[in-house]
Design a protein around this motif. Structure first.
Motif, PDB file in Angstrom:
ATOM      1  N   HIS A 132      59.672  70.758  53.451  1.00  0.00           N
ATOM      2  CA  HIS A 132      59.825  71.843  52.478  1.00  0.00           C
ATOM      3  C   HIS A 132      58.536  72.129  51.718  1.00  0.00           C
ATOM      4  O   HIS A 132      58.439  73.157  51.028  1.00  0.00           O
ATOM      5  CB  HIS A 132      60.927  71.487  51.474  1.00  0.00           C
ATOM      6  CG  HIS A 132      60.545  70.392  50.523  1.00  0.00           C
ATOM      7  ND1 HIS A 132      60.564  69.066  50.886  1.00  0.00           N
ATOM      8  CD2 HIS A 132      60.105  70.431  49.229  1.00  0.00           C
ATOM      9  CE1 HIS A 132      60.171  68.331  49.868  1.00  0.00           C
ATOM     10  NE2 HIS A 132      59.882  69.122  48.857  1.00  0.00           N
ATOM     11  N   LEU A 133      57.553  71.242  51.843  1.00  0.00           N
ATOM     12  CA  LEU A 133      56.296  71.441  51.109  1.00  0.00           C
ATOM     13  C   LEU A 133      55.473  72.543  51.770  1.00  0.00           C
ATOM     14  O   LEU A 133      55.221  72.508  52.969  1.00  0.00           O
ATOM     15  CB  LEU A 133      55.483  70.140  51.084  1.00  0.00           C
ATOM     16  CG  LEU A 133      56.117  68.949  50.355  1.00  0.00           C
ATOM     17  CD1 LEU A 133      55.240  67.719  50.503  1.00  0.00           C
ATOM     18  CD2 LEU A 133      56.337  69.272  48.883  1.00  0.00           C
ATOM     19  N   LYS A 134      55.072  73.506  50.979  1.00  0.00           N
ATOM     20  CA  LYS A 134      54.264  74.618  51.470  1.00  0.00           C
ATOM     21  C   LYS A 134      52.937  74.655  50.712  1.00  0.00           C
ATOM     22  O   LYS A 134      52.926  74.584  49.482  1.00  0.00           O
ATOM     23  CB  LYS A 134      54.994  75.952  51.277  1.00  0.00           C
ATOM     24  CG  LYS A 134      56.394  75.986  51.883  1.00  0.00           C
ATOM     25  CD  LYS A 134      56.372  75.783  53.380  1.00  0.00           C
ATOM     26  CE  LYS A 134      57.794  75.807  53.959  1.00  0.00           C
ATOM     27  NZ  LYS A 134      57.808  75.455  55.396  1.00  0.00           N
ATOM     28  N   ARG A 135      51.869  74.779  51.443  1.00  0.00           N
ATOM     29  CA  ARG A 135      50.533  74.797  50.820  1.00  0.00           C
ATOM     30  C   ARG A 135      50.427  75.850  49.731  1.00  0.00           C
ATOM     31  O   ARG A 135      49.829  75.599  48.665  1.00  0.00           O
ATOM     32  CB  ARG A 135      49.479  75.029  51.914  1.00  0.00           C
ATOM     33  CG  ARG A 135      48.091  75.425  51.411  1.00  0.00           C
ATOM     34  CD  ARG A 135      47.441  74.359  50.566  1.00  0.00           C
ATOM     35  NE  ARG A 135      46.150  74.799  50.068  1.00  0.00           N
ATOM     36  CZ  ARG A 135      45.966  75.385  48.893  1.00  0.00           C
ATOM     37  NH1 ARG A 135      46.991  75.597  48.064  1.00  0.00           N
ATOM     38  NH2 ARG A 135      44.753  75.755  48.509  1.00  0.00           N
ATOM     39  N   ASP A 136      51.018  77.017  49.943  1.00  0.00           N
ATOM     40  CA  ASP A 136      50.889  78.118  48.979  1.00  0.00           C
ATOM     41  C   ASP A 136      51.568  77.839  47.646  1.00  0.00           C
ATOM     42  O   ASP A 136      51.329  78.549  46.667  1.00  0.00           O
ATOM     43  CB  ASP A 136      51.459  79.411  49.574  1.00  0.00           C
ATOM     44  CG  ASP A 136      50.637  79.914  50.751  1.00  0.00           C
ATOM     45  OD1 ASP A 136      49.480  79.471  50.894  1.00  0.00           O
ATOM     46  OD2 ASP A 136      51.153  80.746  51.527  1.00  0.00           O
ATOM     47  N   ASP A 137      52.408  76.810  47.613  1.00  0.00           N
ATOM     48  CA  ASP A 137      53.087  76.470  46.363  1.00  0.00           C
ATOM     49  C   ASP A 137      52.251  75.564  45.464  1.00  0.00           C
ATOM     50  O   ASP A 137      52.705  75.198  44.370  1.00  0.00           O
ATOM     51  CB  ASP A 137      54.421  75.776  46.665  1.00  0.00           C
ATOM     52  CG  ASP A 137      55.418  76.700  47.335  1.00  0.00           C
ATOM     53  OD1 ASP A 137      55.312  77.921  47.147  1.00  0.00           O
ATOM     54  OD2 ASP A 137      56.305  76.195  48.059  1.00  0.00           O
ATOM     55  N   TYR A 183      48.479  69.571  47.277  1.00  0.00           N
ATOM     56  CA  TYR A 183      49.393  69.586  48.433  1.00  0.00           C
ATOM     57  C   TYR A 183      49.272  68.285  49.222  1.00  0.00           C
ATOM     58  O   TYR A 183      50.281  67.674  49.588  1.00  0.00           O
ATOM     59  CB  TYR A 183      49.055  70.792  49.303  1.00  0.00           C
ATOM     60  CG  TYR A 183      49.722  70.811  50.653  1.00  0.00           C
ATOM     61  CD1 TYR A 183      51.107  70.937  50.774  1.00  0.00           C
ATOM     62  CD2 TYR A 183      48.959  70.739  51.823  1.00  0.00           C
ATOM     63  CE1 TYR A 183      51.716  70.972  52.021  1.00  0.00           C
ATOM     64  CE2 TYR A 183      49.559  70.775  53.071  1.00  0.00           C
ATOM     65  CZ  TYR A 183      50.940  70.892  53.163  1.00  0.00           C
ATOM     66  OH  TYR A 183      51.535  70.922  54.396  1.00  0.00           O
ATOM     67  N   HIS A 197      42.432  77.112  57.382  1.00  0.00           N
ATOM     68  CA  HIS A 197      43.102  77.910  56.351  1.00  0.00           C
ATOM     69  C   HIS A 197      42.347  77.841  55.030  1.00  0.00           C
ATOM     70  O   HIS A 197      42.158  78.870  54.351  1.00  0.00           O
ATOM     71  CB  HIS A 197      44.533  77.408  56.166  1.00  0.00           C
ATOM     72  CG  HIS A 197      45.329  78.186  55.166  1.00  0.00           C
ATOM     73  ND1 HIS A 197      45.638  79.515  55.325  1.00  0.00           N
ATOM     74  CD2 HIS A 197      45.874  77.813  53.969  1.00  0.00           C
ATOM     75  CE1 HIS A 197      46.333  79.940  54.287  1.00  0.00           C
ATOM     76  NE2 HIS A 197      46.488  78.925  53.447  1.00  0.00           N
TER      77      HIS A 197
END
Length: 221
Positions: A77-82, A89, A144
């Motif tokens: 569930h971990l997203k870099r954008d968060d 992250y 990225h």
């Protein structure tokens, strides 16, 4: 992958078989892991294993997939954008990984010993394929961040990606080298890898982040 006969087993029996083989492969490399000793412990005929799986490798790949699925419930569930930056992250991945370890010690031990297992001669080709996939994933992370303007772009992507991959291994290797974690002992005691050592792990992660930031962050170059 498991045959239909395995899927049709009583859930408790299926779990008991899975756990027994997870422990065997966590303690012994692939080529030394003994199906005979496990079936003897379980009190089932060795031929039963081949009613459930094609062979030892088929069983091993099933265990990899099962453990990966469990861990992904924690980190997927971990997203870099968060996160405000890559390092927040990166740290969160370890925090969730610790929770996975504490709540699923057997699966954690299996994955912790996976590199050693995959270095067995019989599965070397599988190891090479999985290694390339893992390094490619780290390269994509780096790419990225470069595109976002966060990481320096004067280092070949394959070098920085491999560097980040090896550093992620080094964190655990350092703790093991200095006796802060002892996986071979903790699995015999049926304890998590990082039980009582969570603070030490996260401090080690923070120390490596300092080094990584100096190496990869654009403003540091």
């Amino acid at each position: 992958m498991p045959k239909e006969t395995f899927h049709n087993l009583n859930p408790k029996k299926k779990e008991k078989i899975t756990d027994a083989f997870l422990r065997e492969f966590a303690v012994h490399p692939f080529d030394k892991a003994s199906l005979s000793s496990v079936v003897e412990l379980l009190g089932i005929a060795k031929g039963s294993v081949y009613q459930y799986f094609d062979d030892k490798l088929d069983l091993f790949m099933y265990l990899i997939n099962e453990c990966t699925k469990v861990k992904m419930k924690y980190i997927g569930h971990l997203k870099r954008d968060d996160f405000p930056d890559f390092w927040a992250y990166f740290r969160a991945l370890y925090e969730e990984g610790v929770q996975f370890d504490l709540e699923n010690p057997l699966e954690s031990h299996f994955l912790h010993s996976l590199v050693e297992n995959l270095n067995s001669p019989s599965v070397k080709e599988i190891y090479n394929n999985m290694l390339q996939q893992t390094i490619s994933a780290f390269e994509e992370m780096i790419k990225h961040e470069i595109e976002l303007g966060n990481f320096r772009d004067d280092i070949p992507l394959k070098t920085s990606g491999f560097f980040l991959y090896k550093t992620s291994l080094a964190i655990n290797e350092q703790m093991q080298a200095f006796g802060e974690i002892t996986p071979k002992k903790s699995i015999k005691k049926r304890k998590p890898v990082y039980e009582g050592k969570v603070d030490e792990l996260m401090q080690t992660v923070d120390n490596y982040i300092v080094l990584l930031k100096n190496a990869l962050d654009k403003e540091m170059s």
